[in-house]
Design a protein around this motif. Sequence first.
Motif, PDB file in Angstrom:
ATOM      1  N   GLU A  23       0.826  -1.212   0.000  1.00  0.00           N
ATOM      2  CA  GLU A  23       0.000   0.000   0.000  1.00  0.00           C
ATOM      3  C   GLU A  23       0.859   1.261   0.000  1.00  0.00           C
ATOM      4  O   GLU A  23       0.597   2.202  -0.748  1.00  0.00           O
ATOM      5  CB  GLU A  23      -0.947   0.001   1.210  1.00  0.00           C
ATOM      6  CG  GLU A  23      -1.796   1.255   1.336  1.00  0.00           C
ATOM      7  CD  GLU A  23      -2.706   1.531   0.140  1.00  0.00           C
ATOM      8  OE1 GLU A  23      -3.187   2.681   0.028  1.00  0.00           O
ATOM      9  OE2 GLU A  23      -2.951   0.633  -0.680  1.00  0.00           O
ATOM     10  N   CYS A  24       1.905   1.305   0.813  1.00  0.00           N
ATOM     11  CA  CYS A  24       2.799   2.474   0.826  1.00  0.00           C
ATOM     12  C   CYS A  24       3.458   2.649  -0.536  1.00  0.00           C
ATOM     13  O   CYS A  24       3.555   3.768  -1.045  1.00  0.00           O
ATOM     14  CB  CYS A  24       3.870   2.326   1.906  1.00  0.00           C
ATOM     15  SG  CYS A  24       3.287   2.661   3.563  1.00  0.00           S
ATOM     16  N   ASN A  25       3.895   1.562  -1.133  1.00  0.00           N
ATOM     17  CA  ASN A  25       4.520   1.638  -2.450  1.00  0.00           C
ATOM     18  C   ASN A  25       3.519   2.162  -3.481  1.00  0.00           C
ATOM     19  O   ASN A  25       3.855   2.997  -4.323  1.00  0.00           O
ATOM     20  CB  ASN A  25       5.071   0.273  -2.863  1.00  0.00           C
ATOM     21  CG  ASN A  25       6.108   0.385  -3.956  1.00  0.00           C
ATOM     22  OD1 ASN A  25       7.144   1.018  -3.767  1.00  0.00           O
ATOM     23  ND2 ASN A  25       5.826  -0.202  -5.097  1.00  0.00           N
ATOM     24  N   TRP A  44      14.255   7.442  -9.794  1.00  0.00           N
ATOM     25  CA  TRP A  44      14.504   6.016 -10.004  1.00  0.00           C
ATOM     26  C   TRP A  44      15.988   5.681 -10.056  1.00  0.00           C
ATOM     27  O   TRP A  44      16.369   4.514  -9.971  1.00  0.00           O
ATOM     28  CB  TRP A  44      13.770   5.513 -11.246  1.00  0.00           C
ATOM     29  CG  TRP A  44      12.299   5.408 -10.997  1.00  0.00           C
ATOM     30  CD1 TRP A  44      11.311   6.184 -11.526  1.00  0.00           C
ATOM     31  CD2 TRP A  44      11.648   4.495 -10.109  1.00  0.00           C
ATOM     32  NE1 TRP A  44      10.089   5.811 -11.028  1.00  0.00           N
ATOM     33  CE2 TRP A  44      10.256   4.774 -10.155  1.00  0.00           C
ATOM     34  CE3 TRP A  44      12.088   3.468  -9.280  1.00  0.00           C
ATOM     35  CZ2 TRP A  44       9.326   4.063  -9.413  1.00  0.00           C
ATOM     36  CZ3 TRP A  44      11.148   2.761  -8.533  1.00  0.00           C
ATOM     37  CH2 TRP A  44       9.789   3.052  -8.605  1.00  0.00           C
ATOM     38  N   LYS A  45      16.852   6.686 -10.163  1.00  0.00           N
ATOM     39  CA  LYS A  45      18.298   6.453 -10.135  1.00  0.00           C
ATOM     40  C   LYS A  45      18.862   6.493  -8.718  1.00  0.00           C
ATOM     41  O   LYS A  45      20.037   6.187  -8.509  1.00  0.00           O
ATOM     42  CB  LYS A  45      19.019   7.479 -11.015  1.00  0.00           C
ATOM     43  CG  LYS A  45      18.785   7.232 -12.495  1.00  0.00           C
ATOM     44  CD  LYS A  45      19.518   8.247 -13.334  1.00  0.00           C
ATOM     45  CE  LYS A  45      19.279   7.972 -14.815  1.00  0.00           C
ATOM     46  NZ  LYS A  45      19.927   8.985 -15.651  1.00  0.00           N
ATOM     47  N   LEU A  46      18.034   6.882  -7.729  1.00  0.00           N
ATOM     48  CA  LEU A  46      18.485   6.906  -6.344  1.00  0.00           C
ATOM     49  C   LEU A  46      18.668   5.477  -5.824  1.00  0.00           C
ATOM     50  O   LEU A  46      18.047   4.529  -6.315  1.00  0.00           O
ATOM     51  CB  LEU A  46      17.483   7.663  -5.458  1.00  0.00           C
ATOM     52  CG  LEU A  46      17.427   9.175  -5.649  1.00  0.00           C
ATOM     53  CD1 LEU A  46      16.210   9.760  -4.944  1.00  0.00           C
ATOM     54  CD2 LEU A  46      18.696   9.831  -5.157  1.00  0.00           C
ATOM     55  N   MET A  47      19.496   5.338  -4.818  1.00  0.00           N
ATOM     56  CA  MET A  47      19.811   4.048  -4.202  1.00  0.00           C
ATOM     57  C   MET A  47      18.600   3.471  -3.476  1.00  0.00           C
ATOM     58  O   MET A  47      17.851   4.199  -2.829  1.00  0.00           O
ATOM     59  CB  MET A  47      20.968   4.267  -3.206  1.00  0.00           C
ATOM     60  CG  MET A  47      21.322   3.094  -2.367  1.00  0.00           C
ATOM     61  SD  MET A  47      22.072   1.871  -3.428  1.00  0.00           S
ATOM     62  CE  MET A  47      22.491   0.632  -2.247  1.00  0.00           C
ATOM     63  N   ASP A  48      18.425   2.177  -3.584  1.00  0.00           N
ATOM     64  CA  ASP A  48      17.434   1.437  -2.801  1.00  0.00           C
ATOM     65  C   ASP A  48      18.214   0.434  -1.967  1.00  0.00           C
ATOM     66  O   ASP A  48      18.616  -0.618  -2.461  1.00  0.00           O
ATOM     67  CB  ASP A  48      16.439   0.740  -3.726  1.00  0.00           C
ATOM     68  CG  ASP A  48      15.405  -0.101  -2.976  1.00  0.00           C
ATOM     69  OD1 ASP A  48      15.537  -0.278  -1.744  1.00  0.00           O
ATOM     70  OD2 ASP A  48      14.473  -0.593  -3.629  1.00  0.00           O
ATOM     71  N   ASN A  57      14.387  -2.157  -7.758  1.00  0.00           N
ATOM     72  CA  ASN A  57      14.093  -1.096  -6.797  1.00  0.00           C
ATOM     73  C   ASN A  57      12.596  -0.875  -6.695  1.00  0.00           C
ATOM     74  O   ASN A  57      11.863  -1.058  -7.667  1.00  0.00           O
ATOM     75  CB  ASN A  57      14.761   0.205  -7.232  1.00  0.00           C
ATOM     76  CG  ASN A  57      16.270   0.131  -7.169  1.00  0.00           C
ATOM     77  OD1 ASN A  57      16.834  -0.809  -6.646  1.00  0.00           O
ATOM     78  ND2 ASN A  57      16.922   1.133  -7.712  1.00  0.00           N
ATOM     79  N   THR A  58      12.164  -0.460  -5.512  1.00  0.00           N
ATOM     80  CA  THR A  58      10.768  -0.068  -5.312  1.00  0.00           C
ATOM     81  C   THR A  58      10.750   1.387  -4.870  1.00  0.00           C
ATOM     82  O   THR A  58      11.738   1.902  -4.330  1.00  0.00           O
ATOM     83  CB  THR A  58      10.090  -0.935  -4.222  1.00  0.00           C
ATOM     84  OG1 THR A  58      10.743  -0.682  -2.965  1.00  0.00           O
ATOM     85  CG2 THR A  58      10.143  -2.419  -4.560  1.00  0.00           C
ATOM     86  N   ILE A  62      13.375   3.138  -2.235  1.00  0.00           N
ATOM     87  CA  ILE A  62      14.122   4.362  -2.562  1.00  0.00           C
ATOM     88  C   ILE A  62      13.836   5.443  -1.537  1.00  0.00           C
ATOM     89  O   ILE A  62      14.747   6.119  -1.057  1.00  0.00           O
ATOM     90  CB  ILE A  62      13.804   4.832  -3.990  1.00  0.00           C
ATOM     91  CG1 ILE A  62      14.415   3.856  -5.003  1.00  0.00           C
ATOM     92  CG2 ILE A  62      14.302   6.252  -4.229  1.00  0.00           C
ATOM     93  CD1 ILE A  62      14.001   4.100  -6.433  1.00  0.00           C
ATOM     94  N   VAL A  63      12.572   5.600  -1.164  1.00  0.00           N
ATOM     95  CA  VAL A  63      12.213   6.608  -0.164  1.00  0.00           C
ATOM     96  C   VAL A  63      12.845   6.255   1.176  1.00  0.00           C
ATOM     97  O   VAL A  63      13.433   7.109   1.843  1.00  0.00           O
ATOM     98  CB  VAL A  63      10.678   6.749  -0.053  1.00  0.00           C
ATOM     99  CG1 VAL A  63      10.284   7.546   1.185  1.00  0.00           C
ATOM    100  CG2 VAL A  63      10.126   7.408  -1.308  1.00  0.00           C
ATOM    101  N   PHE A  64      12.760   5.001   1.569  1.00  0.00           N
ATOM    102  CA  PHE A  64      13.346   4.559   2.837  1.00  0.00           C
ATOM    103  C   PHE A  64      14.846   4.859   2.876  1.00  0.00           C
ATOM    104  O   PHE A  64      15.381   5.268   3.891  1.00  0.00           O
ATOM    105  CB  PHE A  64      13.091   3.067   3.034  1.00  0.00           C
ATOM    106  CG  PHE A  64      13.798   2.477   4.216  1.00  0.00           C
ATOM    107  CD1 PHE A  64      13.360   2.740   5.507  1.00  0.00           C
ATOM    108  CD2 PHE A  64      14.910   1.678   4.058  1.00  0.00           C
ATOM    109  CE1 PHE A  64      14.014   2.211   6.610  1.00  0.00           C
ATOM    110  CE2 PHE A  64      15.574   1.138   5.150  1.00  0.00           C
ATOM    111  CZ  PHE A  64      15.118   1.409   6.425  1.00  0.00           C
ATOM    112  N   SER A  65      15.517   4.693   1.748  1.00  0.00           N
ATOM    113  CA  SER A  65      16.963   4.873   1.677  1.00  0.00           C
ATOM    114  C   SER A  65      17.401   6.324   1.545  1.00  0.00           C
ATOM    115  O   SER A  65      18.545   6.647   1.852  1.00  0.00           O
ATOM    116  CB  SER A  65      17.523   4.098   0.478  1.00  0.00           C
ATOM    117  OG  SER A  65      17.187   2.740   0.553  1.00  0.00           O
TER     118      SER A  65
END
Length: 153
Positions: A23-25, A44-48, A57-58, A62-65
Motif C-alpha cells: 500500500e505504501c509503495n 529512479w536512479k536513487l539508491m534502494d 528497486n521499489t 528508494i524513499v526509505f533509503s
Amino acid sequence: VLSVPESCGALKELPEDHDDRIECNRVLLDKLQHCNAKGREVFWKLMDSSSTHSSENTALGIVFSNALKAGMAARVFLTVSRFNHSCKPNVHYSWQDGRGLAVVHSTRDIDAGEELCISYSFPDQTSRSRHAELRASWGFKCLCHVCSLEDAA
C-alpha cells in the motif's frame, strides 16, 4: 521534492506487514505520477538499500533509503538526497519549516571538485554505534576518512 505520506510512517524502518508495504509503495507510485519526467527519472536512479532482497528497486525502498527529515515529514530531494555520508561531513542539511525550504551550508572550506557529504548519523555517537546504524539502516560499511583512520589504528 517527493513528500512521504504519513500513512507510510516515520521511515525509520520499512513496514513489517507485506500488505502495508504494498500500500505504501502504491501511494508513493501515485505521488510520483505528479512529478515531472525529469524528476521521476532522477528518483529512479536513487539508491534502494533494501533492493538486495529483491531484483528491482521499489518506490518505498528508494524513499526509505533517501528521505530526509523535513519538519514533521520526510521528503526525497532530487539533489540533497544524492549526497553520500561522511562521519566528518563538509556540508550540513537543514529544513526551514516556515519557508518550506531545504538548506545546505558548508561546514568548512570545500575544494573545487570535492564531493559534498552530509552525515547520516548523529555526531555524538560512538564509532561502534555509528557503524552499526549505518550498516543496519543503509547497508554499508563507512569508508570515509575518519573511519579509515580508525581502522588503521
